[in-house]
Design a protein around this motif. Structure first.
Motif, mmCIF file in Angstrom:
data_model
loop_
_atom_site.group_PDB
_atom_site.id
_atom_site.type_symbol
_atom_site.label_atom_id
_atom_site.label_comp_id
_atom_site.label_asym_id
_atom_site.label_seq_id
_atom_site.Cartn_x
_atom_site.Cartn_y
_atom_site.Cartn_z
ATOM 1 N N PHE A 132 -7.494 5.405 -1.806
ATOM 2 C CA PHE A 132 -6.768 6.517 -1.202
ATOM 3 C C PHE A 132 -7.639 7.765 -1.144
ATOM 4 N N CYS B 201 -2.700 12.132 0.677
ATOM 5 C CA CYS B 201 -2.942 10.845 0.031
ATOM 6 C C CYS B 201 -2.811 9.793 1.130
ATOM 7 N N GLU B 202 -3.957 9.394 1.686
ATOM 8 C CA GLU B 202 -3.952 8.449 2.800
ATOM 9 C C GLU B 202 -4.802 7.242 2.458
ATOM 10 N N LEU B 203 -4.287 6.091 2.844
ATOM 11 C CA LEU B 203 -5.030 4.860 2.641
ATOM 12 C C LEU B 203 -6.315 4.920 3.459
ATOM 13 N N LYS C 141 0.770 4.117 -2.850
ATOM 14 C CA LYS C 141 0.634 5.539 -2.512
ATOM 15 C C LYS C 141 1.723 6.360 -3.194
ATOM 16 N N THR D 65 -7.719 11.418 -1.165
ATOM 17 C CA THR D 65 -6.717 12.293 -1.772
ATOM 18 C C THR D 65 -7.210 13.729 -1.873
ATOM 19 N N ASP E 60 0.831 -1.204 0.000
ATOM 20 C CA ASP E 60 0.000 0.000 0.000
ATOM 21 C C ASP E 60 0.870 1.261 0.000
ATOM 22 N N TYR F 4 -6.661 -0.730 -3.488
ATOM 23 C CA TYR F 4 -6.316 0.258 -2.466
ATOM 24 C C TYR F 4 -7.163 1.499 -2.734
#
Length: 188
Positions: free
Chosen positions: A152, A139-141, A58, A154, A54, A150
């Motif tokens: 994200f 930009c986070e999971l 990212k 964003t 992941d 995945y």
């Protein structure tokens, strides 16, 4: 005799001064060596841990989004699945000459994509036609788990614009042949 005593006294003072200077130099050198060693350890610790899948996704996503807006031709087709590229192309052309009507677009894509968040009538990733310098600010999971995808959360910003322009997007990324591809973008 008096001169000899003064001479010996001066030599002993100089010897003490020299010894003090030597000791302080040794301490400084030892301190530098200790600092150097500890910073070397920190570097090796940070570089020895491999990125998780992941984290790789990212890093790839941020790089490709920013690259897309540096390249005047864009690279959308090369960083998206074929299906998503076709979907976004249709979404961009909704209600334009030669494009689908909103109902035809909905009918064609409703089973595969959330057409409410397609960004109809707008470009890829951002809704603005003119931009200056696009940067990914967040930009986070997402905590939402998707099978083999995945997601994200964003935030994309035009940092060069005179007025602050921010785009919130949830971007789905899938592994593809040792790299990744964007499989959907939810535009808000």
């Amino acid at each position: 005799m008096k001169n000899t005593i003064l001479f010996i006294f001066a030599l002993s003072v100089l010897a003490c001064q020299s010894k003090k200077t030597e000791n302080s130099k040794v301490k400084i050198v030892e301190k530098v060596n200790i600092d150097t060693l500890s910073s070397d350890v920190k570097v090796s610790e940070s570089t020895s841990k491999p990125l998780s899948e992941d984290e790789k996704a990212k890093k790839w996503l941020i790089e490709k989004i920013e690259e897309n807006f540096k390249n005047t031709d864009g690279i959308m087709e090369s960083i998206c699945t074929k299906t998503y590229a076709e979907y976004k192309s249709d979404a961009t052309g909704v209600d334009y000459d030669g494009g689908l009507t909103p109902k035809a677009f909905e009918k064609k894509w409703k089973g595969k994509f959330d057409t409410k968040h397609a960004g109809t009538g707008t470009g890829f990733l951002i809704s603005g036609q003119d931009w200056t310098k696009i940067k990914v600010k967040k930009c986070e999971l997402s905590p939402v788990k998707l099978k083999e995808t995945y997601l994200f959360e964003t935030i994309i910003e035009d940092v060069g614009a005179t007025t602050k322009t921010i785009y919130k997007r949830d971007i789905k990324v899938i592994p593809a042949g040792g790299s990744f591809l964007i499989s959907d973008v939810l535009e808000y």
